[in-house]
Scaffold this motif. Structure first.
Motif: not given
Length: 642
Positions: A471-492, A512-518
């Motif tokens: 942002d304008a102060l150089g702070r970082n805010w969570d945005g897009p993400t891509v996560q790999l998950d081998f665990n939930m397929p096993e649990r379900f 998520a391509l934005y992260g959260s809309y908010e």
């Protein structure tokens, strides 16, 4: 004595005696580095230069040239603040005072502080800095520390929790003052070049609203006055761009007390922007053959237990008792998507299966941490989950990365990339995590992107690649993400039938391509200073009739020629000058001034929010220009040709 192996940033290894300090190792590398050592980073943790090393480790030496040096300096500035405060107010009781990305804060109680008190404390801080007191690390027995803090329940709690079982604890002293602290710190108060106390706020002890309310004093520190001045100028600009301020001025959103904390209401202007954002990301999903799904706002907690969220997120969940059954508002959308996938029978020919949902989720943040749209209780994720064959992982992650890059390019945003690895609290085997981390790292390496490794910051179910907006102060805010998950397929117990006619387990990719809309909306408000690109602007054109006699022509322009755009007519009985100024203050991209001359000629006089002006523009010419600007999603458009 036994030897340990210290691995340095360049991959080289150095054998030293067990018990050698960080500073000792620096001197082993070279006397110049030893004398310049301020602190060390041992296995990713910032630590004092006098800290002894007893096991094999990775070590980075921190000097004045290191990025981490400013954090060490600010930690010392927090101590200078605390010493100055207790000089002026001996009754003040200290809690904690860590460094932050922007400076430092210290939580205190026992003294009534107001903004007017900061100047005197700041003056005392400058006197302590001028005195150039040595900052020294001292070890004391735990029993002695408990006696020192006999009347300070906050320090005693730290000793009884974080220091439980330790025979000795560390203090840092400067002049006749001391504070319980692990460090690290600079060598003397005189190394702090410039300080500034910024503001006062209330804060709960340990961030828990059930605990005592303390006074939190925020400050910052730099190596030089010039650096401080630059920061203050940047901070003032950020204050002007604050999304909470602009949200009120532009009537975008509100978070009134009556509706509850962290629960934003989007006004028509704000919702117009959100709809454009939704259509943009939905088009990206359509282009990659995502199927759109929808899941409810709550589920029985059995689902959250099956997914692992109950064990890992229960403290952040809103739980409800319904007819003696426990339900939870969803903190994530992924268990619902996994359940939808589980209702079908899938062949290897069907994969990848891609689900998308603009799904509302809820997380119970502490009230003291809520702030505008940056941290809320209810937010919407532009969520996507892909169920893929293991051999398709790299290709699918690359496609997601391409989508993320299109978002970043479209909005012209600055960002940082991080590769987040397995956290301490996680599910799944070591083998699964090693495989997942290896594959994501390979994608990043092949992309050529610069990235940082954030050890231990992955999701509990898998590693991830995170994009953070600056942002304008150089702070970082969570945005897009891509996560790999081998665990939930096993649990379900998710499966598909392979070419061998056997059952196989898919891999799940969260993205998520934005992260959260908010949070993305917050970033855009401040990034554009409320001057949204025309395609996003809640009001794209405002028609300004010179007099009431021209209102009919204004309506004709709106309905016959510009009906596909967001257009308003300023029909209040104001002067043209006031109408222009109001539209400018409202950050409307285009103003069309229409009087008798324009009506007679069938033209418009065009002004934009950058105060460019063109007269006698053909209506069709303006419409064509506007169509191109919207369709091409231009960030900084050219002005309409005369």
């Amino acid at each position: 004595m036994s030897q340990i192996v210290v691995t340095l940033p360049d991959g080289s290894e150095l054998e030293v005696e067990a018990g050698s300090s960080v500073e000792d190792v620096a001197y082993e590398i070279g006397p110049g580095l030893g004398s310049d050592t301020i602190a060390g980073i041992v296995d990713g943790e910032l630590t004092a230069k006098s800290e002894p090393l007893f096991e094999d480790c990775e070590l980075i030496i921190v000097t004045e040239q290191s990025e981490e040096y400013l954090r060490v300096l600010r930690h010392s500035a927090a101590h200078v603040f605390a010493q100055a405060l207790q000089r002026l107010h001996p009754e003040a009781k200290l809690a904690i005072g860590p460094p932050t990305d922007e400076g430092f804060y210290y939580d205190v109680t026992g003294v009534d502080l107001e903004a007017d008190d900061l100047e005197a404390i700041e003056s005392e801080m400058e006197a302590i800095i001028e005195a150039d007191y040595p900052i020294e690390r001292v070890e004391r027995s735990r029993e002695e520390a408990l006696e020192i803090y006999d009347e300070n329940e906050y320090k005693r709690e730290i000793l009884e929790t974080e220091a439980a079982g330790e025979e000795t604890v560390t203090f840092y002293t400067q002049d006749d003052w001391q504070d319980l602290c692990r460090g690290p710190h600079v060598d003397s108060t005189g190394e702090i070049g410039a300080v500034k106390l910024l503001n006062i706020a209330a804060a709960y002890w340990r961030g828990d609203e059930d605990n005592d309310t303390l006074t939190r004093v925020y400050g910052t520190a730099f190596e030089s006055e010039a650096d401080l001045e630059r920061f203050l100028e940047q901070r003032e600009e950020a204050r002007k761009r604050d999304h909470r301020k602009l949200g009120r001025e532009l009537d975008l959103f509100s978070i009134p007390d009556v509706t509850g904390p962290g629960l934003p209401l989007y006004h028509p202007n704000g919702k117009a922007i959100l709809r454009e954002l939704e259509m943009f990301v939905d088009a990206l999903n359509d282009a990659q053959d995502y199927d759109f799904v929808e899941t409810p706002h709550l589920f029985r907690t059995e689902l959250w237990k099956q997914s692992g969220h109950y064990d890992n997120y229960v403290d952040d969940m809103f739980l409800l008792d319904v007819n003696d059954e426990e339900y939870g508002l969803k903190p994530m959308n992924c268990p619902g998507h996994a359940t939808i996938f589980n209702q079908g029978n899938w062949s290897y020919r069907d994969l990848p299966v891609r689900y998308a949902e603009n799904g509302k989720v809820y997380r119970k943040e502490q009230r003291g941490e809520l702030s505008g749209l940056s941290r809320v209780w209810a937010f919407t994720i532009d969520d996507g989950h892909l169920f893929v064959k293991p051999e398709s992982i790299e290709r699918e992650v690359n496609v997601v990365m391409d989508q993320i890059n299109e978002v970043l390019d479209t909005f012209d945003l600055d960002y940082d990339v991080a590769f987040a690895t397995r956290p301490e609290k996680s599910v799944g085997s070591d083998e699964i995590w090693e495989q997942a981390e290896s594959q994501l790292r390979d994608v990043l390496e092949a992309s050529g992107m610069d990235y940082d490794v954030e050890a231990g910051d992955g999701a509990f179910y898998g590693p991830k690649i995170d994009f953070a907006f600056r942002d304008a102060l150089g702070r970082n805010w969570d945005g897009p993400t891509v996560q790999l998950d081998f665990n939930m397929p096993e649990r379900f117990d998710l499966s598909y039938t392979g070419e061998d006619n056997e059952e196989h387990q898919p891999v799940m990719i969260h993205r998520a391509l934005y992260g959260s809309y908010e949070r993305f909306f917050m970033v855009l408000i401040e990034h554009f200073d409320g001057k949204f690109p025309t395609w996003l602007a809640p009001e794209q054109v405002r028609i300004l009739p010179v007099s009431d006699d021209n209102i009919g022509y204004a309506k004709q322009l709106k309905n016959r020629y510009l009906g596909e755009f967001r257009v308003e007519i300023e029909d209040r009985s104001w002067t043209v000058g006031k109408k222009i100024q109001t539209a400018h203050d409202d950050r409307v991209p285009y103003m069309l001034v229409v009087g008798d001359n324009e009506e007679e000629a069938g033209t418009v006089s065009v002004r934009d929010r950058f105060e460019r002006e063109a007269k006698d523009i053909d209506v069709g010419t303006f419409k064509t220009h506007l169509e191109g600007e919207v369709e091409e999603k231009r960030i900084e458009p050219d002005f309409v040709d005369e």
